[in-house]
Design an enzyme around this catalytic site. Structure first.
Site, PDB file in Angstrom:
ATOM      1  N   ARG A   1      32.403  -0.923 105.397  1.00 49.59           N
ATOM      2  CA  ARG A   1      31.668  -2.166 105.640  1.00 49.59           C
ATOM      3  C   ARG A   1      31.954  -3.186 104.550  1.00 49.59           C
ATOM      4  O   ARG A   1      32.132  -2.829 103.392  1.00 49.59           O
ATOM      5  CB  ARG A   1      30.176  -1.880 105.732  1.00 49.59           C
ATOM      6  CG  ARG A   1      29.807  -0.961 106.903  1.00 49.59           C
ATOM      7  CD  ARG A   1      28.313  -0.671 106.949  1.00 49.59           C
ATOM      8  NE  ARG A   1      27.987   0.178 108.099  1.00 49.59           N
ATOM      9  CZ  ARG A   1      28.033   1.510 108.072  1.00 49.59           C
ATOM     10  NH1 ARG A   1      28.362   2.134 106.950  1.00 49.59           N
ATOM     11  NH2 ARG A   1      27.755   2.212 109.152  1.00 49.59           N
TER      12      ARG A   1
ATOM     13  N   HIS B   1      36.174  -6.572 111.988  1.00 52.35           N
ATOM     14  CA  HIS B   1      35.498  -6.998 113.204  1.00 52.35           C
ATOM     15  C   HIS B   1      33.984  -6.865 113.053  1.00 52.35           C
ATOM     16  O   HIS B   1      33.479  -6.220 112.126  1.00 52.35           O
ATOM     17  CB  HIS B   1      35.968  -6.184 114.413  1.00 52.35           C
ATOM     18  CG  HIS B   1      35.647  -4.711 114.320  1.00 52.35           C
ATOM     19  ND1 HIS B   1      36.449  -3.816 113.648  1.00 52.35           N
ATOM     20  CD2 HIS B   1      34.601  -3.988 114.799  1.00 52.35           C
ATOM     21  CE1 HIS B   1      35.926  -2.603 113.730  1.00 52.35           C
ATOM     22  NE2 HIS B   1      34.807  -2.682 114.421  1.00 52.35           N
TER      23      HIS B   1
ATOM     24  N   GLN C   1      33.118  -4.825 109.557  1.00 54.18           N
ATOM     25  CA  GLN C   1      33.613  -3.487 109.263  1.00 54.18           C
ATOM     26  C   GLN C   1      35.050  -3.308 109.713  1.00 54.18           C
ATOM     27  O   GLN C   1      35.585  -4.092 110.491  1.00 54.18           O
ATOM     28  CB  GLN C   1      32.733  -2.438 109.942  1.00 54.18           C
ATOM     29  CG  GLN C   1      32.667  -2.577 111.454  1.00 54.18           C
ATOM     30  CD  GLN C   1      31.681  -1.606 112.070  1.00 54.18           C
ATOM     31  OE1 GLN C   1      32.060  -0.542 112.537  1.00 54.18           O
ATOM     32  NE2 GLN C   1      30.396  -1.981 112.058  1.00 54.18           N
TER      33      GLN C   1
ATOM     34  N   HIS D   1      38.097   0.279 110.076  1.00 60.00           N
ATOM     35  CA  HIS D   1      38.255   1.732 110.076  1.00 60.00           C
ATOM     36  C   HIS D   1      39.634   2.106 109.548  1.00 60.00           C
ATOM     37  O   HIS D   1      40.595   1.343 109.706  1.00 60.00           O
ATOM     38  CB  HIS D   1      38.063   2.292 111.487  1.00 60.00           C
ATOM     39  CG  HIS D   1      36.805   1.802 112.145  1.00 60.00           C
ATOM     40  ND1 HIS D   1      35.554   2.115 111.680  1.00 60.00           N
ATOM     41  CD2 HIS D   1      36.608   0.992 113.219  1.00 60.00           C
ATOM     42  CE1 HIS D   1      34.639   1.542 112.439  1.00 60.00           C
ATOM     43  NE2 HIS D   1      35.259   0.853 113.376  1.00 60.00           N
TER      44      HIS D   1
ATOM     45  N   GLU E   1      38.738   2.058 118.235  1.00 64.47           N
ATOM     46  CA  GLU E   1      37.724   1.921 119.275  1.00 64.47           C
ATOM     47  C   GLU E   1      38.042   0.731 120.177  1.00 64.47           C
ATOM     48  O   GLU E   1      38.745  -0.200 119.795  1.00 64.47           O
ATOM     49  CB  GLU E   1      36.328   1.765 118.655  1.00 64.47           C
ATOM     50  CG  GLU E   1      36.192   0.576 117.725  1.00 64.47           C
ATOM     51  CD  GLU E   1      34.900   0.607 116.918  1.00 64.47           C
ATOM     52  OE1 GLU E   1      34.455   1.708 116.533  1.00 64.47           O
ATOM     53  OE2 GLU E   1      34.361  -0.477 116.642  1.00 64.47           O
TER      54      GLU E   1
END
Length: 382
Positions: free
Chosen positions: A263, A244, A95, A97, A122
Site C-alpha cells: 500500500r 491502482h 496499492q 502487487h 487481479e
C-alpha cells in the site's frame, strides 16, 4: 456440482446494500459488506452447502480429483484463484502487487510486507458503473494539471513530472510525495482544487479523496493515475507492479489466491513506501480498460497472461440453447442475474443471484441454461 456457502467480508469501505440486494436479502445491512469470497482461501474459505465441509478441507482430502493433476503439479494442493463480488461504497487504498519472483524472494527472506510466496494479479469486471484508478497516465499531462493550480510548493513534483524520461518522471514524483509525506501540502492542493473541481477530473478526484483521507499524500499521487469508469461487462486488468485503487461500484473480481498487497496511501493500514517503489512499474498505461472477447452463443472470455485463473461470462435466455463452458480443471460458477442451471453431467444445480457452485476437475464439461448471467472462474490448465 456442489453448492457453496460463501463468506462475506465486512470492511469499512463496503456497501450496506449491494451484496444484500444481489442475494435478495433485506437492506440496509447492519454493517458494510465489502466482498463475497468464493474459493478456498484459508482466511475465509467457502463451505460445501450440503456437508458443511470447508472447501480447503475437501481439497486437502482429495486434491487430484478436485484440482486435477496439472494444477497440483503447478500450484500444489491449493485452489490457485479466488473469485469475489466486490462492493465499494468508498475508495480503497492505493496499492500494487509483486511479481511471483519478488513474492517468493521477499517472503523467503521474512519481509514483513509479504504474507505468502505468491503473486496477486487481479481483474475486475463491472456489474454496475465502476470507478477506479488504474496505472500511470502521461506525466506531462499530470504536471500541467498540477501546475495550473498555482501551488508554489508543488514545484518539486511538477519538475519531476516534467522530465523527458516518463519512467524517471513518474518514479521521482511518487518517491517525493510518498517518501516525504506533507499534510500541509495536501491541504494546500485540496484548497486549490475545491473551487475548480468541475474543471478537470483530477481536481474533482482530489477533493473527493481528501474528504476521507485528509492530509494523506496519496491524494496527490492519485492525480498521476488514469481515472476510469467501467460500464457493465467492461473490465480492468491489474498485473504485477500496477498502481491502482478501486473507488466506487460493484464488480466480479478474480485474482490469484494471495494476500500480498503493498500500500502507498489512502489507508489506515501499514504503508511500505520503500517496497512499493521497488515493485512498481513506472510506465504509462495508455488503455487501462479491457474488453471481453466475444466467443459467440452468449459466451465471452476475458483473457489474461497468467496461468492462475481464467474468467468467462455467459448471458442466457430461455430461447437460446445451452452455453457450454470451456475448461476441465476446478471451476466456480457464480450467478449474477436471473436463474441459471449448471449441469456437470452428474449433479446439476440451479443458482439464483449471488449463489455459486463448485465443479471438481473430474467433471469434464459444464453446460449452462436458463435466463440470466453467470461467470465461470477456472484455471487455463487442463
Amino acid at each position: 456440482m456442489e453448492l457453496l456457502d460463501s463468506p462475506i467480508r465486512k470492511y469499512a469501505w463496503g456497501s450496506r446494500t449491494a451484496i444484500a440486494t444481489l442475494q435478495g436479502r433485506p437492506t440496509p445491512t447492519p454493517d458494510p459488506e465489502a466482498e463475497l469470497w468464493m474459493g478456498a482461501h484459508p482466511a475465509s474459505p467457502s463451505r460445501l452447502a450440503v456437508s458443511g465441509a470447508s472447501l480447503v478441507d475437501a481439497i486437502a482430502a482429495d486434491p487430484r480429483t478436485l484440482l486435477g493433476a496439472a494444477n497440483v503439479e503447478r500450484f500444489g494442493t491449493r485452489l490457485p484463484f479466488l473469485l469475489k463480488v466486490l462492493a465499494a461504497a468508498q475508495p480503497l487504498s492505493l496499492q500494487a502487487h509483486p511479481t511471483l519472483e519478488q513474492a517468493r524472494a521477499a517472503h523467503g527472506a521474512g519481509h514483513q510486507s509479504y504474507v505468502d510466496a505468491w503473486h496477486k494479479p487481479e481483474m475486475l469486471v463491472a456489474l454496475t458503473d465502476f470507478d477506479a484508478l488504474c496505472g500511470f497516465r502521461d506525466p506531462a499531462a499530470a504536471a500541467a494539471d498540477l501546475a495550473a493550480l498555482g501551488v508554489a510548493r508543488l514545484k518539486p513534483t511538477i519538475d519531476a513530472l516534467s522530465q523527458a524520461d516518463p519512467a524517471a518522471a513518474l518514479h521521482d514524483a511518487v518517491q517525493g510525495l510518498l517518501g516525504h509525506p506533507d499534510a500541509d501540502l495536501v491541504g494546500e492542493v485540496v484548497a486549490a482544487c475545491a473551487p475548480r473541481a468541475a474543471e478537470k477530473p483530477a481536481y474533482d478526484l482530489v477533493t473527493g479523496l481528501a474528504e476521507q483521507y485528509p492530509g494523506d499524500s496519496g491524494v496527490i499521487v492519485a492525480t498521476l493515475l488514469n481515472r476510469i469508469r467501467l460500464r457493465p461487462a467492461e473490465a480492468v486488468w491489474m498485473p504485477a507492479g500496477n498502481l491502482h485503487a478501486y473507488l466506487r461500484g460493484v464488480g466480479v473480481e478474480i485474482m490469484a489466491a494471495s494476500d500480498n498487497v503493498l500500500r502507498g496511501g489512502l489507508t489506515p493500514k501499514h504503508v511500505d513506501v520503500e517496497e512499493l517503489l521497488r515493485v512498481l512499474r513506472f510506465e504509462v498505461l495508455d488503455e487501462p480498460v479491457t474488453h471481453a472477447e466475444d466467443l459467440g452463443g452468449g459466451l465471452w472470455a476475458y483473457p489474461v497472461p497468467v496461468p492462475d485463473f481464467a474468467l468467462h461470462r455467459a448471458v442466457l435466455s430461455a430461447d437460446r440453447s445451452a452455453v457450454r463452458l470451456p475448461g476441465s480443471g476446478p471451476r466456480i460458477v457464480l450467478c449474477t442475474r436471473g436463474s441459471v442451471r449448471v449441469d456437470d453431467g452428474a449433479v446439476p444445480v440451479t443458482l439464483s443471484p449471488g449463489q455459486a457452485a463448485f465443479a471438481p476437475a473430474s467433471r469434464p464439461e459444464l453446460a449452462l441454461s436458463g435466463s440470466g448471467e453467470a461467470f465461470q472462474a477456472a484455471t487455463p490448465l487442463s
